[in-house]
Design a protein around this motif. Structure first.
Motif, PDB file in Angstrom:
ATOM      1  N   LEU A 475       0.837  -1.186   0.000  1.00 24.60           N
ATOM      2  CA  LEU A 475       0.000   0.000   0.000  1.00 24.60           C
ATOM      3  C   LEU A 475       0.874   1.239   0.000  1.00 24.60           C
ATOM      4  O   LEU A 475       1.930   1.271   0.627  1.00 24.60           O
ATOM      5  CB  LEU A 475      -0.865   0.029   1.266  1.00 24.60           C
ATOM      6  N   ARG A 476       0.411   2.242  -0.700  1.00 25.11           N
ATOM      7  CA  ARG A 476       1.072   3.528  -0.594  1.00 25.11           C
ATOM      8  C   ARG A 476       0.018   4.620  -0.719  1.00 25.11           C
ATOM      9  O   ARG A 476      -0.848   4.559  -1.577  1.00 25.11           O
ATOM     10  CB  ARG A 476       2.119   3.704  -1.679  1.00 25.11           C
ATOM     11  N   ASP A 477       0.135   5.604   0.142  1.00 20.52           N
ATOM     12  CA  ASP A 477      -0.817   6.723   0.122  1.00 20.52           C
ATOM     13  C   ASP A 477      -2.252   6.223   0.039  1.00 20.52           C
ATOM     14  O   ASP A 477      -3.056   6.730  -0.731  1.00 20.52           O
ATOM     15  CB  ASP A 477      -0.528   7.668  -1.050  1.00 20.52           C
ATOM     16  N   ARG A 478      -2.563   5.221   0.850  1.00 19.09           N
ATOM     17  CA  ARG A 478      -3.919   4.690   0.972  1.00 19.09           C
ATOM     18  C   ARG A 478      -4.429   4.066  -0.320  1.00 19.09           C
ATOM     19  O   ARG A 478      -5.617   4.100  -0.599  1.00 19.09           O
ATOM     20  CB  ARG A 478      -4.879   5.785   1.431  1.00 19.09           C
ATOM     21  N   GLU A 479      -3.502   3.547  -1.098  1.00 16.74           N
ATOM     22  CA  GLU A 479      -3.917   2.833  -2.293  1.00 16.74           C
ATOM     23  C   GLU A 479      -3.092   1.573  -2.407  1.00 16.74           C
ATOM     24  O   GLU A 479      -1.918   1.555  -2.059  1.00 16.74           O
ATOM     25  CB  GLU A 479      -3.670   3.706  -3.532  1.00 16.74           C
ATOM     26  N   GLN A 480      -3.713   0.522  -2.939  1.00 15.64           N
ATOM     27  CA  GLN A 480      -2.942  -0.677  -3.230  1.00 15.64           C
ATOM     28  C   GLN A 480      -2.099  -0.410  -4.459  1.00 15.64           C
ATOM     29  O   GLN A 480      -2.614  -0.014  -5.490  1.00 15.64           O
ATOM     30  CB  GLN A 480      -3.891  -1.834  -3.535  1.00 15.64           C
ATOM     31  N   VAL A 481      -0.789  -0.614  -4.340  1.00 15.11           N
ATOM     32  CA  VAL A 481       0.017  -0.326  -5.509  1.00 15.11           C
ATOM     33  C   VAL A 481       0.573  -1.593  -6.161  1.00 15.11           C
ATOM     34  O   VAL A 481       0.849  -1.591  -7.345  1.00 15.11           O
ATOM     35  CB  VAL A 481       1.171   0.653  -5.205  1.00 15.11           C
ATOM     36  N   SER A 482       0.741  -2.649  -5.386  1.00 14.44           N
ATOM     37  CA  SER A 482       1.170  -3.860  -6.067  1.00 14.44           C
ATOM     38  C   SER A 482       0.933  -5.089  -5.198  1.00 14.44           C
ATOM     39  O   SER A 482       0.645  -4.981  -4.000  1.00 14.44           O
ATOM     40  CB  SER A 482       2.638  -3.761  -6.487  1.00 14.44           C
ATOM     41  N   GLU A 483       1.021  -6.222  -5.845  1.00 12.05           N
ATOM     42  CA  GLU A 483       0.835  -7.475  -5.136  1.00 12.05           C
ATOM     43  C   GLU A 483       2.021  -8.373  -5.488  1.00 12.05           C
ATOM     44  O   GLU A 483       2.380  -8.533  -6.654  1.00 12.05           O
ATOM     45  CB  GLU A 483      -0.476  -8.137  -5.571  1.00 12.05           C
ATOM     46  N   LEU A 484       2.647  -8.926  -4.476  1.00  9.97           N
ATOM     47  CA  LEU A 484       3.805  -9.793  -4.697  1.00  9.97           C
ATOM     48  C   LEU A 484       3.425 -11.208  -4.297  1.00  9.97           C
ATOM     49  O   LEU A 484       2.749 -11.415  -3.287  1.00  9.97           O
ATOM     50  CB  LEU A 484       4.992  -9.330  -3.845  1.00  9.97           C
ATOM     51  N   THR A 485       3.856 -12.170  -5.082  1.00  6.82           N
ATOM     52  CA  THR A 485       3.571 -13.557  -4.721  1.00  6.82           C
ATOM     53  C   THR A 485       4.842 -14.381  -4.819  1.00  6.82           C
ATOM     54  O   THR A 485       5.795 -14.015  -5.521  1.00  6.82           O
ATOM     55  CB  THR A 485       2.528 -14.189  -5.664  1.00  6.82           C
ATOM     56  N   GLY A 486       4.831 -15.499  -4.118  1.00  8.00           N
ATOM     57  CA  GLY A 486       5.903 -16.487  -4.224  1.00  8.00           C
ATOM     58  C   GLY A 486       7.286 -15.901  -4.019  1.00  8.00           C
ATOM     59  O   GLY A 486       7.533 -15.192  -3.045  1.00  8.00           O
ATOM     60  N   ASP A 487       8.170 -16.182  -4.959  1.00 10.45           N
ATOM     61  CA  ASP A 487       9.553 -15.768  -4.791  1.00 10.45           C
ATOM     62  C   ASP A 487       9.768 -14.268  -4.979  1.00 10.45           C
ATOM     63  O   ASP A 487      10.843 -13.754  -4.716  1.00 10.45           O
ATOM     64  CB  ASP A 487      10.453 -16.531  -5.782  1.00 10.45           C
ATOM     65  N   GLN A 488       8.706 -13.593  -5.442  1.00 13.24           N
ATOM     66  CA  GLN A 488       8.821 -12.129  -5.535  1.00 13.24           C
ATOM     67  C   GLN A 488       8.894 -11.495  -4.155  1.00 13.24           C
ATOM     68  O   GLN A 488       9.290 -10.342  -4.017  1.00 13.24           O
ATOM     69  CB  GLN A 488       7.587 -11.544  -6.230  1.00 13.24           C
ATOM     70  N   ILE A 489       8.450 -12.239  -3.140  1.00 17.42           N
ATOM     71  CA  ILE A 489       8.353 -11.635  -1.823  1.00 17.42           C
ATOM     72  C   ILE A 489       9.734 -11.545  -1.179  1.00 17.42           C
ATOM     73  O   ILE A 489      10.215 -12.493  -0.578  1.00 17.42           O
ATOM     74  CB  ILE A 489       7.393 -12.430  -0.912  1.00 17.42           C
ATOM     75  N   THR A 490      10.354 -10.409  -1.311  1.00 13.40           N
ATOM     76  CA  THR A 490      11.617 -10.147  -0.627  1.00 13.40           C
ATOM     77  C   THR A 490      11.540  -8.735  -0.077  1.00 13.40           C
ATOM     78  O   THR A 490      10.783  -7.904  -0.591  1.00 13.40           O
ATOM     79  CB  THR A 490      12.811 -10.215  -1.604  1.00 13.40           C
ATOM     80  N   PRO A 491      12.318  -8.450   0.980  1.00 10.11           N
ATOM     81  CA  PRO A 491      12.304  -7.090   1.521  1.00 10.11           C
ATOM     82  C   PRO A 491      12.646  -6.066   0.446  1.00 10.11           C
ATOM     83  O   PRO A 491      12.051  -4.980   0.392  1.00 10.11           O
ATOM     84  CB  PRO A 491      13.390  -7.116   2.597  1.00 10.11           C
ATOM     85  N   ASP A 492      13.574  -6.448  -0.404  1.00  7.90           N
ATOM     86  CA  ASP A 492      13.996  -5.559  -1.469  1.00  7.90           C
ATOM     87  C   ASP A 492      12.836  -5.172  -2.379  1.00  7.90           C
ATOM     88  O   ASP A 492      12.600  -3.992  -2.672  1.00  7.90           O
ATOM     89  CB  ASP A 492      15.071  -6.304  -2.285  1.00  7.90           C
ATOM     90  N   ASN A 493      12.087  -6.200  -2.811  1.00  7.07           N
ATOM     91  CA  ASN A 493      10.962  -5.934  -3.700  1.00  7.07           C
ATOM     92  C   ASN A 493       9.881  -5.098  -3.022  1.00  7.07           C
ATOM     93  O   ASN A 493       9.243  -4.268  -3.661  1.00  7.07           O
ATOM     94  CB  ASN A 493      10.354  -7.252  -4.195  1.00  7.07           C
ATOM     95  N   ILE A 494       9.683  -5.370  -1.720  1.00 10.33           N
ATOM     96  CA  ILE A 494       8.650  -4.605  -1.020  1.00 10.33           C
ATOM     97  C   ILE A 494       9.052  -3.132  -0.956  1.00 10.33           C
ATOM     98  O   ILE A 494       8.255  -2.237  -1.255  1.00 10.33           O
ATOM     99  CB  ILE A 494       8.418  -5.160   0.406  1.00 10.33           C
ATOM    100  N   ILE A 495      10.320  -2.894  -0.634  1.00 11.70           N
ATOM    101  CA  ILE A 495      10.787  -1.497  -0.573  1.00 11.70           C
ATOM    102  C   ILE A 495      10.656  -0.836  -1.933  1.00 11.70           C
ATOM    103  O   ILE A 495      10.201   0.304  -2.056  1.00 11.70           O
ATOM    104  CB  ILE A 495      12.243  -1.428  -0.067  1.00 11.70           C
TER     105      ILE A 495
END
Lengths: 504, 334
Positions: A475-495
């Motif tokens: 979420l950013r500024d009260r909006e969903q901005v992206s969805e990560l699944t599986g191996d995409q889920i890393t702290p780096d990708n979230i940042i």
């Protein structure tokens, strides 16, 4: 990240500001330079020391060390009124004006234009109209303040602060309750104030807004300055990294995602104006959906909306394919939802009740007070969760406030687990608890997921989200901005997702 | 242009006109200068005290002491004029200083000790009443030629006598209206009623204003006491019990919000007239018990409380609409 350009003299220069509270150092040797005609963003997560710093600048707190120079003169404001007279005006998130007075009366309270000892109302209104017109507002200043929106009230507050003080304008989360158009209105005003040569301090959690309006930023973390930078030289990603202080190492984790079960909850376009933009989300049984984002990005709001703690104004929620109404938490509980709130001290525990009563509270509430749960049953339930969650306590009779933070959190979890929910929402489940309890709660989340429960977990701990989430919604500024699944889920990708600069 | 904040005042005014029309249709004799003159004379002391009460309530406070202060003033004047040769004008100055100081002391207690006005002025109520008893438990008649002179002053219109004390009340209201709307003190009173915290942040001198408000209320209670002594030619320590409640009722019927911040001194004037009118009607009717006054005033109070609540709701709805309006308005701006 440090940069020290040769610049004109700062309007306000705070050096080595420290502030101690019993047991903690709120500010540690903090420097802040405010240049004339610049908007200076003050950034940092909750508890970084932003508001303590502001209170030291405006005289609401007494600093324990450091010097404050205004236009090259040492100053020591003893109160907010003092600092106003010195030239430091502050506008807060909640408008600090008087709702019962007119716009002009608010603008001129204490310094009304006088004629022969009486307030010259007509002149006051005319002057107010001129001043506000200078900020692009064409409103009738003789109307009561409450006839206008919060955004306009904010502009009036800014106009008052600028007219009275005129050197430094501090804006403490002025956009927190404004929608997009209103923010633009406010930004137009900020640009004008800036053009008049004032130094503006802008505090917000919205990074897009920071980059849109600010020239320079000081980032605080844990009461220290992490860095000062010119925003045109850095990216959002740099700033987020400074705020969160994480090493951006790729940390790939193999996870046992299991087989996600049937769709439990299908949320379509749920939203509330001014709180969170409409979002859609599907949650399956045996799945942990993580909610990531900076503070104020809408994590808690999302959780509250789904739980019905705040009624949505559009969208629908389908539970196992059937539409359900969620007008309040009772509805949600009846559908076997559960929510562990973020601030357990305020929203969660009932401090003076026993641990046993706290655990049984939600179950008893769902049953209705007319059908009390038998004493023996209560004992059995409480005992079983204390054992299962390893809640450490002297006795079930002790007031829950005497437990440590981690144990309180587990008791709260026990309260909701006792209702045997299908869908569990956890908001910051590991805030303020020690490392050991932290690991246990993460293990418990894994366990619940493996048992087929659907979970939605909001957290600011990236590693933690990475550890247990099957999917992460950013979420950013009260909006969903992206969805990560599986191996995409890393702290780096979230940042990256939090910081992505798109044309909003 | 009619502004929404003026609505309660207009409703009070409409209520007065309507009530007077009803009375006049039942008893055409009520449509006379004499009745109007008597309305002013009979309610002069209450009206003057209610002006002070309006300031107190506008600031978000309450003053329960004024009935007792009026009684004390009456007894004080009566005893002094009986036992000494002090001229009444000097006695007036003395008692006004005393009551103003008493109010200021209550204001200081409220501000500096951070005590609720209710408790502080309740203590003031007992103190002033007690002091009146100490001076005399009997009713003390006032016989002084200066009093006779003052009581003999009137302005005759069509056989109706507009007396000095009624004029004094009207004058007090005029000064009160100007003070409330055209002076910094008046604006600060409204500011305090709107929110003490915000007022403080905006630089309102809270201490000075609070003390000033209760000093005004005390001083006007003193003036009201002088007027009452002129009206009754006596000082009695058991007089004017509960007048503070009548004053509060007049203020509320006048459209001032009990929680402070909203209202008008002029509204209180019509509040007083409405209450006086009810009394006059009952006198004209002759068969009704005077307790009906209380019942009607009670009903009116309820009606006005409901009205205020309704207006608050309406205002909130409007605010929500205004929000939507500016959303589109600012889009046009940018």
């Amino acid at each position: 990240m440090k940069d020290t350009p040769t610049h004109p003299m700062p309007v306000l220069h705070a050096r080595g500001i420290s502030k101690f509270f019993p047991g903690t150092i709120a500010l540690d040797d903090v420097d802040l330079r405010l240049m004339p005609g610049e908007v200076h963003a003050l950034l940092g997560e909750n508890g970084a020391g932003k508001s303590t710093l502001i209170k030291c600048l405006t005289g609401a707190y007494r600093r324990d060390a450091g010097t404050l120079m205004l236009d090259g003169q040492d100053v020591a404001p003893g109160s907010t009124a003092d600092s106003q007279l010195l030239g430091i005006g502050t506008v807060y998130q909640e408008v600090n004006l008087l709702p019962n007075l007119t716009v002009a009366e608010n603008l001129y309270l204490g310094r009304q234009p006088m004629r022969r000892g009486f307030i010259a109302r007509r002149r006051m209104n005319a002057q107010a109209r001129d001043v506000l017109a200078g900020y692009g507002l064409d409103i009738d200043p003789a109307e009561p303040l409450t006839a206008y929106s919060v955004a306009i009230q904010q502009v009036v507050a800014i106009a008052r602060a600028v007219e009275m003080s005129g050197k430094v304008l501090i804006l403490d989360e002025p956009t927190a309750s404004l929608d997009r158009d209103e923010v633009q209105l406010l930004f137009g005003v900020i640009r004008q104030v800036k053009a008049r040569g004032l130094a503006v301090v802008f505090i917000t959690h919205f990074l897009d807004q920071v980059f849109e309006i600010s020239d320079r930023a000081t980032v605080l973390r844990n009461g220290r300055v992490v860095g000062e930078c010119l925003l045109r030289d850095v990216t959002q990603r740099d700033v987020v990294t400074m705020m969160l202080g994480r090493q951006l190492e790729a940390q790939v984790k193999t996870r046992d995602t299991g087989r996600p079960g049937k769709t439990l909850l299908d949320i379509k376009g749920l939203g509330k104006r001014g709180m969170i933009a409409p979002f859609s989300l599907t949650i399956r049984e045996g799945e942990v959906v993580g909610l990531a984002g900076l503070l104020g990005s809408g994590r808690t709001e999302t959780a509250n909306l789904i739980f019905g703690a705040v009624p949505a104004d559009h969208g629908q929620v389908l539970l196992r394919g059937r539409e359900i109404g969620l007008r309040n938490p009772r509805d949600a509980v009846a559908h076997r939802f559960a929510l562990c709130p973020e601030d357990r001290k305020i929203d969660g525990i009932v401090g003076d009740l026993s641990v046993r009563d706290n655990i049984i509270l939600a179950l008893q509430a769902r049953q209705g007070w007319m059908r009390p749960i038998p004493r023996a049953k209560i004992e059995e339930i409480a005992q079983s969760y204390v054992r299962a969650l390893d809640i450490r306590l002297a006795s079930l009779d002790m007031p829950i406030r005497l437990l440590s933070g981690g144990n309180q959190q587990k008791a709260l979890l026990a309260r909701w687990l006792a209702t045997n929910p299908d869908f569990l929402i956890l908001d910051e489940p590991t805030r303020g608890i020690d490392v050991g309890a932290h690991a246990e709660i993460i293990a418990l989340i894994e366990q619940l997921r493996a048992d087929g429960m659907a979970l939605l977990v909001a957290s600011s701990e990236l590693e933690e989200l990475v550890a247990y989430s099957t999917r992460v919604i950013v979420l950013r500024d009260r909006e969903q901005v992206s969805e990560l699944t599986g191996d995409q889920i890393t702290p780096d990708n979230i940042i990256n997702a939090i910081a992505t600069e798109d044309a909003a | 242009m009619i502004r929404s904040t003026h609505l309660p005042l207009l409703i009070t005014l409409a209520t007065f006109v309507l009530a007077y029309a009803l009375c006049a249709s039942a008893y055409p004799a009520m449509l006379s200068w004499r009745v109007i003159a008597n309305l002013l004379t009979d309610n002069a002391f209450l009206g003057i005290a209610a002006v002070g009460m309006t300031f107190v309530i506008l600031s978000g406070g309450i003053d329960l002491s004024i009935g007792s202060v009026i009684a004390f003033t009456g007894v004080f004047l009566a005893v002094i004029l009986r036992d000494t040769s002090i001229h009444p004008l000097v006695a007036f100055a003395l008692v006004l200083t005393l009551t103003t100081g008493f109010g200021a002391a209550m204001g200081a207690t409220i501000h500096y000790l951070e005590m609720p006005p209710f408790i502080v002025t309740l203590a003031g109520m007992f103190l002033a009443r007690g002091a009146a008893y100490v001076l005399s438990t009997e009713s003390v008649p006032i016989t002084h030629e200066f009093y006779d002179t003052l009581q003999g002053l009137y302005w005759k219109v069509d056989g109706a006598r507009f007396r000095l004390i009624g004029g004094l009340m009207v004058l007090t209201f005029l000064v009160g209206i100007i003070t409330a709307h055209r002076t910094r003190f008046g604006q600060n009173v409204y500011a305090l009623g709107g929110g003490e915290q915000a007022a403080k942040l905006m630089g309102v001198p809270v201490a000075r204003t609070t003390i000033g408000i209760y000093a005004v209320s005390g001083g006007l209670a003193g003036l009201s006491g002088i007027v009452f002594s002129l009206y009754t030619s006596a000082g009695y320590s058991l007089a004017t019990v509960g007048v503070e409640l009548d004053a509060i009722a007049a203020v509320v019927i006048g459209g001032t919000l009990l929680t402070g911040g909203y209202g008008f001194v002029a509204g209180t004037f019509f509040g007083i007239l409405i209450m006086g009118l009810i009394q006059t009607y009952i006198v004209f009717d002759g068969t009704l018990s005077s307790w009906w006054t209380k019942i009607v005033i009670g009903g009116l109070l309820f009606a006005f409380i409901l009205l205020q609540k309704g207006l608050t709701w309406a205002a909130q709805k409007r605010a929500a609409q205004a929000r939507r309006r500016t959303a589109t308005g600012s889009a046009a701006l940018s």
